[in-house]
Write a protein that holds these residues in place. Structure first.
Motif, short mmCIF file in Angstrom:
data_model
loop_
_atom_site.label_atom_id
_atom_site.label_comp_id
_atom_site.label_asym_id
_atom_site.label_seq_id
_atom_site.Cartn_x
_atom_site.Cartn_y
_atom_site.Cartn_z
N GLU A 227 -65.84 -11.01 27.66
CA GLU A 227 -66.13 -10.70 29.05
C GLU A 227 -65.80 -11.91 29.91
O GLU A 227 -66.11 -13.03 29.55
CB GLU A 227 -67.61 -10.34 29.22
CG GLU A 227 -68.06 -9.12 28.44
CD GLU A 227 -67.68 -7.83 29.12
OE1 GLU A 227 -67.28 -7.87 30.30
OE2 GLU A 227 -67.78 -6.78 28.45
N ALA A 228 -65.17 -11.65 31.07
CA ALA A 228 -64.90 -12.72 32.03
C ALA A 228 -66.11 -12.83 32.96
O ALA A 228 -66.26 -12.06 33.90
CB ALA A 228 -63.64 -12.43 32.83
N GLY A 229 -67.02 -13.75 32.67
CA GLY A 229 -68.26 -13.88 33.42
C GLY A 229 -68.07 -14.56 34.77
O GLY A 229 -66.98 -15.03 35.11
N PRO A 230 -69.16 -14.65 35.55
CA PRO A 230 -69.08 -15.23 36.89
C PRO A 230 -68.76 -16.72 36.90
O PRO A 230 -68.31 -17.25 37.92
CB PRO A 230 -70.48 -14.96 37.47
CG PRO A 230 -71.37 -14.80 36.26
CD PRO A 230 -70.51 -14.16 35.22
N SER B 5 -59.03 -3.93 31.36
CA SER B 5 -59.87 -3.29 32.38
C SER B 5 -61.32 -3.74 32.21
O SER B 5 -61.70 -4.35 31.20
CB SER B 5 -59.77 -1.77 32.26
OG SER B 5 -60.25 -1.35 30.99
N ASN B 6 -62.13 -3.44 33.22
CA ASN B 6 -63.58 -3.71 33.19
C ASN B 6 -63.89 -5.19 32.98
O ASN B 6 -64.84 -5.55 32.27
CB ASN B 6 -64.26 -2.87 32.11
CG ASN B 6 -64.09 -1.38 32.33
OD1 ASN B 6 -64.17 -0.91 33.47
ND2 ASN B 6 -63.82 -0.64 31.27
N ASN B 7 -63.08 -6.05 33.58
CA ASN B 7 -63.35 -7.49 33.60
C ASN B 7 -63.39 -8.10 32.20
O ASN B 7 -64.13 -9.04 31.92
CB ASN B 7 -64.68 -7.77 34.31
CG ASN B 7 -64.71 -9.12 34.98
OD1 ASN B 7 -63.68 -9.59 35.47
ND2 ASN B 7 -65.86 -9.76 35.00
N ARG B 8 -62.58 -7.56 31.31
CA ARG B 8 -62.50 -8.09 29.96
C ARG B 8 -61.16 -8.78 29.73
O ARG B 8 -60.17 -8.48 30.41
CB ARG B 8 -62.71 -6.96 28.93
CG ARG B 8 -64.15 -6.45 28.94
CD ARG B 8 -64.29 -5.09 28.31
NE ARG B 8 -64.08 -5.09 26.86
CZ ARG B 8 -64.98 -5.49 25.96
NH1 ARG B 8 -66.14 -5.97 26.36
NH2 ARG B 8 -64.72 -5.41 24.67
N ILE B 9 -61.14 -9.68 28.78
CA ILE B 9 -59.94 -10.46 28.47
C ILE B 9 -59.69 -10.40 26.97
O ILE B 9 -60.58 -10.66 26.16
CB ILE B 9 -60.09 -11.94 28.89
CG1 ILE B 9 -60.34 -12.06 30.39
CG2 ILE B 9 -58.85 -12.75 28.49
CD1 ILE B 9 -60.71 -13.47 30.82
N ILE C 117 -58.34 -21.96 28.71
CA ILE C 117 -58.25 -21.70 27.27
C ILE C 117 -59.45 -22.24 26.50
O ILE C 117 -60.11 -21.49 25.75
CB ILE C 117 -56.91 -22.23 26.71
CG1 ILE C 117 -55.75 -21.39 27.25
CG2 ILE C 117 -56.92 -22.24 25.18
CD1 ILE C 117 -54.38 -21.91 26.89
N PRO C 118 -59.81 -23.53 26.65
CA PRO C 118 -61.00 -24.01 25.92
C PRO C 118 -62.27 -23.23 26.29
O PRO C 118 -63.10 -22.93 25.41
CB PRO C 118 -61.10 -25.48 26.32
CG PRO C 118 -59.71 -25.87 26.71
CD PRO C 118 -59.15 -24.65 27.36
N GLN C 119 -62.40 -22.88 27.57
CA GLN C 119 -63.59 -22.14 27.98
C GLN C 119 -63.62 -20.74 27.38
O GLN C 119 -64.68 -20.27 26.96
CB GLN C 119 -63.66 -22.06 29.51
CG GLN C 119 -64.98 -21.45 29.99
CD GLN C 119 -64.98 -21.12 31.45
OE1 GLN C 119 -63.97 -20.69 31.98
NE2 GLN C 119 -66.12 -21.31 32.10
N ILE C 120 -62.47 -20.07 27.34
CA ILE C 120 -62.39 -18.75 26.73
C ILE C 120 -62.88 -18.80 25.28
O ILE C 120 -63.62 -17.92 24.82
CB ILE C 120 -60.94 -18.21 26.78
CG1 ILE C 120 -60.56 -17.81 28.20
CG2 ILE C 120 -60.76 -17.05 25.81
CD1 ILE C 120 -61.16 -16.50 28.64
N LEU C 121 -62.50 -19.84 24.57
CA LEU C 121 -62.92 -19.97 23.18
C LEU C 121 -64.43 -20.18 23.08
O LEU C 121 -65.08 -19.64 22.18
CB LEU C 121 -62.16 -21.11 22.51
CG LEU C 121 -60.67 -20.82 22.24
CD1 LEU C 121 -59.95 -22.09 21.80
CD2 LEU C 121 -60.52 -19.73 21.19
N THR C 122 -64.99 -20.95 23.99
CA THR C 122 -66.44 -21.17 23.94
C THR C 122 -67.22 -19.89 24.24
O THR C 122 -68.37 -19.74 23.82
CB THR C 122 -66.87 -22.25 24.94
OG1 THR C 122 -66.60 -21.82 26.28
CG2 THR C 122 -66.15 -23.57 24.67
N LEU C 123 -66.59 -18.94 24.93
CA LEU C 123 -67.24 -17.67 25.25
C LEU C 123 -67.19 -16.66 24.10
O LEU C 123 -67.78 -15.59 24.18
CB LEU C 123 -66.59 -17.04 26.48
CG LEU C 123 -66.75 -17.77 27.81
CD1 LEU C 123 -65.91 -17.08 28.90
CD2 LEU C 123 -68.20 -17.82 28.23
N THR C 124 -66.46 -17.01 23.03
CA THR C 124 -66.22 -16.06 21.94
C THR C 124 -67.16 -16.30 20.77
O THR C 124 -67.08 -17.34 20.11
CB THR C 124 -64.77 -16.18 21.45
OG1 THR C 124 -63.87 -16.06 22.55
CG2 THR C 124 -64.46 -15.11 20.42
#
Length: 386
Positions: A183-186, A212-216, A250-257
């Motif tokens: 999810e792409a958060g605020p 869609s739906n704010n997902r990556i 990119i680093p932030q996306i990984l921390t969200l996973t």
């Protein structure tokens, strides 16, 4: 006539819909205990969207997916190497390119079959016999099915292809990939939800694909040995260590996973083969032409296969002639795309710093007409109406 289809992935489901539309009785078998709406994300090119429209699900896919404005290839520092305006491509070649979660696409295809064509699960293919009167298929549970046509849509490691062409074996591409959907958060760092970004660096390749739906959907590809047991246990922290110097987010996306969402697979393709048709048996999708994901055409070519196979079955004097026509039409196109995708992967996965520096210097200088020629080949394809 009756068709037996082995494999309820994108290609098998598309074939079941297409053959059903021309009036064939269809039996679709899947080895797993259920059709799994799993996987990460994928891109559906304009050519495949057109094919899906012929299967009466194209508009559903467009609504469930996300249409993007651009594709950008960047260096690990974020420098632009190439930019493709996908909106312009869509206006020129027809429908939009769309990104969608794989599970959602499978759900749409399965629903299009209708309850009267349910997938028969837990049915592992064992062997077949064909004769002048058709084909018989046996399964591991001891059951047998008879039909006029057998479609092998059982993936890159196809058992049907192995029986027909034992020397045609999948080839390891030289790199392994991790994937996930988040999810792409605020608190997301600067990120354009209308742009597909692929980043090439000497430590690996990283893709960010808006859904869609704010997902990556993201993917990370690293050169490695095949079947390396250590890589199977990698966590997101291991991937952060690899891609820590790459541009944000990119680093932030990984921390969200979360670790449990990581999917990991070595990448294989199938060197182009010379036959898709064997009497009343046809290979389709990855069983016939598994390709690396570098052009986003794997699913699309499977969908094209299904439409074109059904069209030839409908308009040919005999089933054997239909499969020969299908083979002639599909071998050249899928082989060319397989080779194109392999070349792109080789360039994108360069690790040597000198080579990557040369690539990054020369890539922006490529003439626009070379990309235009590639897009024209992908999207200007003649597709039948069922």
């Amino acid at each position: 006539m009756k068709a037996i289809i082995i494999g309820a992935g994108i290609g098998g489901l598309s074939a079941a819909i297409a053959l059903g539309k021309i009036g064939m009785e269809v039996k679709l078998f899947e080895s797993k205990q259920e059709v799994r709406f799993a996987g990460a994300g994928l891109g559906i090119g304009a050519n495949a969207v057109r094919a899906l429209q012929q299967l009466d699900v194209g508009d559903q896919v467009l609504r469930a997916g996300r249409v993007l404005d651009e594709l950008r290839i960047l260096t690990l520092r974020g420098k632009l190497l190439q930019r493709t305006e996908t909106a312009v491509v869509s206006r020129k070649y027809g429908p939009d390119n769309v990104t969608i979660e794989r599970g959602k696409l499978l759900e749409i295809l399965l629903n299009a079959l209708g309850p009267e064509q349910a997938v028969l699960t837990g049915k592992t293919f064992r062997r077949f016999e064909q004769s002048d009167t058709g084909v018989k298929v046996w399964f591991d549970d001891g059951t047998m099915e008879e039909g006029d046509l057998l479609v092998g849509a059982d993936g890159v490691h196809s058992c049907i292809r192995k029986a027909l062409l034992p020397s045609a074996k999948p080839r390891y591409a030289g790199y392994t990939c991790w994937r996930a959907v988040v999810e792409a958060g605020p608190d997301m760092l600067p990120y354009d939800p209308n742009v597909f970004i692929e980043t090439w660096g000497h430590r690996g390749r990283f893709g960010l694909v808006p859904l869609s739906n704010n997902r990556i959907y993201w993917f990370a590809c690293v050169n490695a040995r095949a079947r390396d047991p250590q890589l199977k246990s990698y966590t997101t922290q291991d991937l952060i260590n690899i891609f820590r110097d790459y541009h944000e987010p990119i680093p932030q996306i990984l921390t969200l996973t979360p670790n449990h969402q990581l999917l990991h697979h070595d990448i294989y393709d199938l060197p182009p083969i010379g036959r898709f048709a064997f009497g009343c048996i046809a290979l389709l999708g990855d069983a016939a032409h598994a390709m690396t994901p570098n052009m986003g055409q794997g699913a699309g070519q499977s969908i094209e296969d299904a439409l074109i196979l059904a069209n030839h079955v409908r308009h040919s004097p005999t089933l054997e002639e239909a499969l020969k026509r299908y083979e002639r039409e599909r071998i050249g196109r899928t082989g060319t795309i397989t080779r194109m995708s392999d070349r792109i992967g080789t360039v994108a996965q360069l690790q040597n710093r000198a080579f990557t520096a040369l690539r990054d210097a020369l890539f922006p200088l490529l003439p626009a007409r070379s990309l235009e020629k590639q897009l024209k080949y992908l999207y200007e394809v003649s597709l039948p109406t069922l």
